[in-house]
Write an enzyme that holds these catalytic residues in place. Structure first.
Site, mmCIF file in Angstrom:
data_model
loop_
_atom_site.group_PDB
_atom_site.id
_atom_site.type_symbol
_atom_site.label_atom_id
_atom_site.label_comp_id
_atom_site.label_asym_id
_atom_site.label_seq_id
_atom_site.Cartn_x
_atom_site.Cartn_y
_atom_site.Cartn_z
ATOM 1 N N ARG A 16 88.385 119.085 -0.428
ATOM 2 C CA ARG A 16 86.938 118.604 0.091
ATOM 3 C C ARG A 16 87.210 118.554 1.898
ATOM 4 O O ARG A 16 86.675 117.907 2.423
ATOM 5 C CB ARG A 16 86.552 117.099 -0.174
ATOM 6 N N GLY A 448 69.971 96.613 -12.689
ATOM 7 C CA GLY A 448 71.206 96.240 -13.138
ATOM 8 C C GLY A 448 72.318 96.039 -12.082
ATOM 9 O O GLY A 448 72.810 95.000 -11.902
ATOM 10 N N CYS A 532 79.482 115.275 -3.054
ATOM 11 C CA CYS A 532 79.972 115.824 -4.406
ATOM 12 C C CYS A 532 80.102 114.850 -5.404
ATOM 13 O O CYS A 532 79.933 113.729 -5.292
ATOM 14 C CB CYS A 532 81.590 116.383 -4.164
ATOM 15 N N HIS A 710 66.114 103.010 -1.536
ATOM 16 C CA HIS A 710 66.897 103.822 -0.780
ATOM 17 C C HIS A 710 66.688 103.425 0.770
ATOM 18 O O HIS A 710 67.490 103.903 1.651
ATOM 19 C CB HIS A 710 66.209 105.462 -0.938
ATOM 20 N N CYS A 742 64.981 100.965 -8.325
ATOM 21 C CA CYS A 742 66.245 101.432 -8.996
ATOM 22 C C CYS A 742 67.392 100.479 -8.624
ATOM 23 O O CYS A 742 66.974 99.255 -8.326
ATOM 24 C CB CYS A 742 66.744 102.777 -8.493
#
Ligand code: GLN
Ligand code: ZN
Length: 770
Positions: A16, A448, A532, A710, A742
């Protein structure tokens, strides 16, 4: 002589390196010059690794994204990005991420939109168009890179995105609904720029240019088909022109084959990775028979999207007659750019040697290509030993006990439709569940995960490398669970969770505890920009040796009188976020996963957990590229989910969660899941996206996300109440839940408690008023 080439190489680097360089640049640790130097070094290293091929791809390397690169080449850059001062590199990162390191803090601009690259997990920067869009060639990047490669003595084949695919990938800013036709109107402005670019290549002495047109494997309407003909006719009229190889990938041409045959180009590449399938073979023969005898046919025979070794002997059986027929006109390559696979298997130290003998990453795939080339051009004897080893590996994988587990196959064969069917209809179950759970109206819950603090990450890392004993690790995690439960009680949430502190990743965590899964150390694949993912590998039949989440969840339950929700990852998401075995249909592997998760669901239920959430954020991602193949996928995916979820008693409540908001075109399948409650992302769309559920008369309960996790911003109570009021205009109030969009793992505790406090207050306001 068959010729060998490659469509693209992973640019992130085996370690990377590009990620590191980019992130150091963005944070101001290195300057632009140093970033450029590192990029050149990496590019050259990758070319060296491909230097045994006849043609090396150039221009596939990118500092962020190949589509954004193409937008710069075509001079199609949003004005908001270029209005600010700075270099081209500044504009580039501004378009990609909303700011360049040179910009003042308050100089942020909206980053361009990002979306999935066909059906892969790579995300590209969406080109922006409006009716005034003009194009202007900026060939600097491509010319410089061609020169770099030429100076190394490599046979250089520039890679560009074709004009039709480029338009198809972009969005018209003012009117997105009439998109398609209007975008085609831009073609006549666009083609002269492509023509100039091709002339530039010719002047550099380039023989072949690779033009990617992957939309040729999707359903194209008449207008787009015609546009293909016009565009390539136009390009072929240039006076000085290199040879053009149109590359298609990610599937078969099907009905577009007729169109492709007519295009005035010198070569065509097609995805033949599915060469074992009769229909693929048929498509290839048809092209060979009908294609003019002076044109090149490039076969993408090595799968560029999975990590399995190719069966070279079987490939040669198929390729040898084709080679005798086509000779020099046969080119061979991976099916698509190798961007979608990790770089080098040799870096892996922890994969069991038997399993690793079945694998091939990018470098190994190119070696396979070379072997095929030698076998065709110089005879199989020239590579006899490699072919023998390959056969051994393929046979070992076919027969291995590690892959095949009779008990699992039997269990799958014994699946019957009752298993995916709840005892009673939702309306009836809902009543039982209400009695059992005794929840208020507008019940509040979370998705969660709770903040994954530095400390949690450190603890997990120390345990993994053996610095922390099993007992100490358990203790530390239990403390986290305790804290999480206490916080939720203080917040007065109605349905609690344990917080997922023990999970590094929602797929890897479960995969690690199932048989049939393997993990890499360096198997990184670019997802977008410097990000990634490291997908686990499903190599064999899936089984669950022992319960996975029951202890953690039971412990959490013991700390509270409120209902505790068990949290699992669903079979479709497990499948779609892994490298999947290719020796059986994906649907079959998905059933195996479903059975393993079903056992976990039933064990949670026996342990007294009355609510189980089965997350399926990747359900939509698995949709095939062609719409007419959607239903088949949705049918087996829904079936797998139902199998995992629906073995429970009526009183047990099943939740599912999906963190996106496009449901219109799959709403029937969403309803078919028959989850008692679905939580979705909706806060940013102002509840508009509930329309799909409203119009469909979606019968079960819904938790539309009421704030965007977010963003670090804390939502106001009034924002949330007004969203909920809007929601209750669309969905009856007794079927609405209140939850964030989320999971909360990327936020800090301060943000989480403040936001949830307001969320709970909003639910209370609603209970009074509606
Ligand atoms: N339960 C998971 C979490 O909260 C769901 C993550 C997701 O939807 N991607 O983190
Ligand atoms: Zn989510």
């Amino acid at each position: 002589m068959a010729q060998l080439h490659n469509l693209g190489f992973p640019r992130i680097g085996a370690n990377r390196e590009l990620k590191l360089a980019l992130e150091s640049y963005w944070s101001g640790q290195i300057d632009a010059q140093s970033l450029t130097a590192q990029a050149i070094e990496l590019r050259q290293k990758h070319w060296q690794q491909q230097s045994n091929l006849d043609w090396v791809p150039v221009g596939d390397f990118s500092l962020y994204d190949q589509v954004l690169d193409m937008s710069f080449t075509l001079g199609n850059i949003p004005a908001r990005v270029t209005q600010l001062e700075g270099s081209e590199l500044d504009s580039y990162f501004r378009a990609a991420r909303g700011r360049s390191p040179a910009d003042q803090k308050d100089h942020v601009v909206p980053a361009a939109e990002m979306t999935k690259w066909f059906d892969t997990n790579y995300h590209y920067i969406v080109p922006e168009f409006d009716n005034e869009t003009e194009f202007k060639l900026n060939p600097t990047r491509l010319i410089a890179q061609c020169r770099e490669a030429q100076q190394l003595g490599l046979k250089t084949k520039p890679v560009i995105i074709g004009p039709l695919t480029y338009l198809w990938l972009g969005k018209l800013k003012q009117n997105q609904s009439i998109n398609d036709q209007e975008k085609l109107n831009l073609l006549h402005n666009l083609l002269p720029v492509y023509q100039q670019l091709l002339t530039e290549f010719a002047e550099l002495g380039i023989d072949w240019v690779q033009i990617d047109e992957p939309i040729l494997v999707t359903e194209l309407n008449k207008a787009w088909q015609e546009a293909f003909k016009t565009a390539y006719q136009h390009l072929s009229n240039s006076s000085r022109l290199p040879n053009l190889l149109i590359t298609t990938y990610f599937g078969r041409l099907k009905e577009n084959i007729e169109l492709v045959k007519q295009l005035p180009v010198q070569g065509i590449h097609l995805d033949a990775s599915n060469f074992k399938c009769e229909t693929t073979r048929h498509e290839v023969s048809e092209l060979i028979n009908d294609f003019p005898k002076n044109k090149v046919i490039s076969l993408g025979i090595i799968n560029g999207r999975n990590i399995w070794k190719s069966d070279l002997n079987q490939l040669l059986d198929w390729l040898e007659p084709i080679h005798s027929q086509l000779s020099d006109r046969l080119w061979l390559a991976p099916s698509c750019s190798l961007l979608h696979v990790p770089v080098d298997l040799n870096n892996e130290q922890n994969i069991d040697s038997e399993i690793s003998s079945w694998l091939a990453f990018a470098k190994q795939k190119l070696l396979e290509l070379e072997t095929l080339g030698s076998a065709l051009n110089n005879g199989r004897d020239s590579v006899a030993e490699i072919l023998a080893n390959n056969k051994e590996a393929i046979d070992s994988r076919n027969l291995s006990q590690r892959v095949h587990n009779e008990a699992v196959k039997k269990a799958v064969a014994a699946i019957n439709s009752d298993m995916g069917q709840r005892d009673s209809h939702y309306q009836e179950r809902a009543q039982n569940q209400r009695k059992k759970l005794n929840l208020p109206k507008f019940p509040t819950t979370t998705i969660g995960s709770f903040p994954q603090t530095q400390e949690i990450r450190r603890t997990r890392r120390q345990f993994k490398i053996g610095e922390l004993s099993q007992d100490d690790y358990q203790l530390a995690m239990k403390q986290e669970i305790k804290r999480c439960v206490q916080e939720q009680e203080l917040l007065e949430l109605d349905v609690l969770v344990h917080g997922e502190a023990e999970r590094n990743d929602m797929v890897e965590y479960f995969g690690e505890q199932l048989n049939g899964y393997a993990f890499t150390q360096f198997g990184w694949v670019q997802s977008y920009g410097s990000r990634c993912v490291k997908p686990p590998i499903i190599f064999g039949d899936i089984s669950r040796p022992k319960p996975i989440t029951v202890d953690w969840t039971s412990y959490a339950k013991s700390l509270t009188d409120k209902p505790m929700k068990g949290m699992l990852t669903g079979p479709v998401t497990m499948l779609n976020w892994s490298f999947v075995r290719d020796d059986q249909p994906r649907s079959e592997t998905c059933l195996q996963l479903a059975l393993a998760i079903r056992q976990e669901v039933l064990d949670l239920e026996s342990a007294g957990i009355n609510i189980v959430q089965i997350d399926e954020p990747a359900l939509r991602e698995g949709l095939p590229l062609r719409k007419n193949e959607w239903q088949t996928y949705l049918d087996w995916a829904v079936n797998a989910f139902r199998l995992s979820a629906n073995g429970v008693q009526d009183e047990t409540q099943i939740h599912t969660h999906m963190c996106y908001s496009e449901f219109n075109d799959i709403i029937q399948s969403i309803a078919d899941l028959d989850a008692d409650v679905i939580t979705i992302e909706t806060s940013r769309s102002d509840m508009e996206l509930l329309t799909a559920f409203e119009n469909f008369n979606y019968p079960n309960e819904i938790g539309p996300g009421v704030y965007d996790i977010h963003s670090p911003n804390i939502p106001f109570v009034s924002d949330i109440t007004s969203l909920l009021e809007k929601a209750s205009e669309r969905i009856s109030a007794d079927r609405l839940w209140v939850n964030p969009d989320c999971g909360l793992k990327t936020r800090n505790w301060q943000e989480v408690t403040s936001s949830l406090k307001n969320m709970v207050s909003a639910a209370k306001v609603l209970r009074e008023n509606i």
